[in-house]
Design an enzyme around this catalytic site. Sequence first.
Site, PDB file in Angstrom:
ATOM      1  N   ASP A 173      23.508   4.235  38.355  1.00 46.04           N
ATOM      2  CA  ASP A 173      23.200   4.856  39.653  1.00 46.04           C
ATOM      3  C   ASP A 173      24.439   4.758  40.531  1.00 46.04           C
ATOM      4  O   ASP A 173      25.339   3.956  40.284  1.00 46.04           O
ATOM      5  CB  ASP A 173      22.030   4.140  40.342  1.00 46.04           C
ATOM      6  CG  ASP A 173      21.702   4.780  41.693  1.00 46.04           C
ATOM      7  OD1 ASP A 173      21.498   6.007  41.737  1.00 46.04           O
ATOM      8  OD2 ASP A 173      21.679   4.073  42.715  1.00 46.04           O
ATOM      9  N   SER A 174      24.457   5.585  41.573  1.00 43.28           N
ATOM     10  CA  SER A 174      25.566   5.537  42.520  1.00 43.28           C
ATOM     11  C   SER A 174      25.597   4.203  43.276  1.00 43.28           C
ATOM     12  O   SER A 174      26.622   3.838  43.832  1.00 43.28           O
ATOM     13  CB  SER A 174      25.439   6.687  43.516  1.00 43.28           C
ATOM     14  OG  SER A 174      24.180   6.632  44.151  1.00 43.28           O
ATOM     15  N   CYS A 195      19.718   8.344  38.796  1.00 39.08           N
ATOM     16  CA  CYS A 195      20.197   8.928  40.042  1.00 39.08           C
ATOM     17  C   CYS A 195      19.976  10.435  39.932  1.00 39.08           C
ATOM     18  O   CYS A 195      20.451  11.066  38.984  1.00 39.08           O
ATOM     19  CB  CYS A 195      21.687   8.621  40.205  1.00 39.08           C
ATOM     20  SG  CYS A 195      22.436   9.380  41.652  1.00 39.08           S
ATOM     21  N   GLU A 205      19.158   1.714  52.556  1.00 38.84           N
ATOM     22  CA  GLU A 205      20.188   0.698  52.290  1.00 38.84           C
ATOM     23  C   GLU A 205      20.235  -0.343  53.408  1.00 38.84           C
ATOM     24  O   GLU A 205      20.600  -1.489  53.180  1.00 38.84           O
ATOM     25  CB  GLU A 205      21.549   1.366  52.116  1.00 38.84           C
ATOM     26  CG  GLU A 205      21.493   2.333  50.945  1.00 38.84           C
ATOM     27  CD  GLU A 205      22.704   2.312  50.053  1.00 38.84           C
ATOM     28  OE1 GLU A 205      23.778   1.935  50.526  1.00 38.84           O
ATOM     29  OE2 GLU A 205      22.547   2.683  48.874  1.00 38.84           O
ATOM     30  N   HIS A 253      16.316   6.282  45.876  1.00 35.12           N
ATOM     31  CA  HIS A 253      16.116   5.382  47.026  1.00 35.12           C
ATOM     32  C   HIS A 253      14.715   5.537  47.629  1.00 35.12           C
ATOM     33  O   HIS A 253      14.204   4.616  48.262  1.00 35.12           O
ATOM     34  CB  HIS A 253      17.101   5.713  48.157  1.00 35.12           C
ATOM     35  CG  HIS A 253      18.484   5.174  47.963  1.00 35.12           C
ATOM     36  ND1 HIS A 253      19.332   5.633  46.993  1.00 35.12           N
ATOM     37  CD2 HIS A 253      19.168   4.228  48.650  1.00 35.12           C
ATOM     38  CE1 HIS A 253      20.480   4.996  47.091  1.00 35.12           C
ATOM     39  NE2 HIS A 253      20.410   4.131  48.083  1.00 35.12           N
ATOM     40  N   CYS A 301      15.121  11.434  44.863  1.00 35.25           N
ATOM     41  CA  CYS A 301      16.226  10.506  45.104  1.00 35.25           C
ATOM     42  C   CYS A 301      15.653   9.126  44.835  1.00 35.25           C
ATOM     43  O   CYS A 301      14.550   8.799  45.306  1.00 35.25           O
ATOM     44  CB  CYS A 301      16.706  10.601  46.550  1.00 35.25           C
ATOM     45  SG  CYS A 301      17.902   9.315  46.969  1.00 35.25           S
TER      46      CYS A 301
HETATM   47  N1  DGL Z   1      19.961   7.389  44.560  1.00 37.94           N
HETATM   48  C1  DGL Z   1      20.692   8.613  44.547  1.00 37.94           C
HETATM   49  C2  DGL Z   1      19.829   9.746  43.997  1.00 37.94           C
HETATM   50  O1  DGL Z   1      18.831   9.506  43.314  1.00 37.94           O
HETATM   51  C3  DGL Z   1      21.214   9.045  45.884  1.00 37.94           C
HETATM   52  C4  DGL Z   1      22.114   8.117  46.619  1.00 37.94           C
HETATM   53  C5  DGL Z   1      23.491   8.700  46.860  1.00 37.94           C
HETATM   54  O2  DGL Z   1      23.639   9.573  47.720  1.00 37.94           O
HETATM   55  O3  DGL Z   1      24.387   8.273  46.165  1.00 37.94           O
HETATM   56  O4  DGL Z   1      20.128  10.902  44.213  1.00 37.94           O
END
Ligand code: DGL
Length: 251
Positions: A7-8, A70, A150, A183, A181
């Site tokens: 993941d990022s 991600c 975050e 998050h 996403c």
């Molecule tokens: N968690 C990432 C996703 O599922 C997004 C977070 C980011 O912008 O890096 O797209």
Amino acid sequence: MRIGVFDSGVGGLTVVKSLLDSKLFREIIYFGDTARVPYGSKDKNTIIRYSLEAVEFFKNFDIELLVVACNTVSAHALPKMREEADFPVVGVIESGVLALQNSDLDKNEPILVIGTSATIGSGIYQNLLKQNGYTNIQAMPTGLFVPMVEEGIFKGEVLNSTMDFYFKNVKTEPHRVILGCTHFPMIGEEIKNYWENKPKLVHSGEAIMQYLKKIYPDLKEGETIIKFFASENPHNLKAVAKMWLGIESHN
Ligand code: DGL
């Protein structure tokens, strides 16, 4: 089975939670590119370049599968990652749409897809949903939710006004919200309760688990070892994993 999860940053932890709950993996190697998060506001070429570096990282471990936890990376970089990798690479978008197809949702019921600008801008969810016959789709970038999660803002005034800011433009109350996403499951209940009819949510982690169980039907339950790596401050990643989801690291 030893798998990699990429993941990022910390968002992929919500996917790890589903993988751990399944107890089907012997070892999980998690890599979060915490030094360069967010990816969601970056352009396609940058997302691909960073994602290929992650593939190189995972070549140091003897993984049998890489789960891209991600949506942003899944939207833009999967074909190139598959070209470079010597292990299979699966993303979370197709499995999210599959999870919807396996549900009781009618093709003309309203669906709301939310994600980063890069994910929504790619049009990938919208196209896949249309190809599968869904007719009532709204898609909306809701990138502000990423830094809020975050920051540990999972409810309250700031989240409520951000939801108002985005959702006041939604024309029809959705019957499903695709959390596009990783998050967003951290604020999933709040998103659901925003709407009068409490729509069901599509969660990337649950969706990919449904998919993996189908393609690896022989996996047996057992203990899972998880190791966390990050491009910056791995201690913080481990602390977040513990705090958010109660996950203890083995490295
Ligand atoms: N968690 C990432 C996703 O599922 C997004 C977070 C980011 O912008 O890096 O797209």
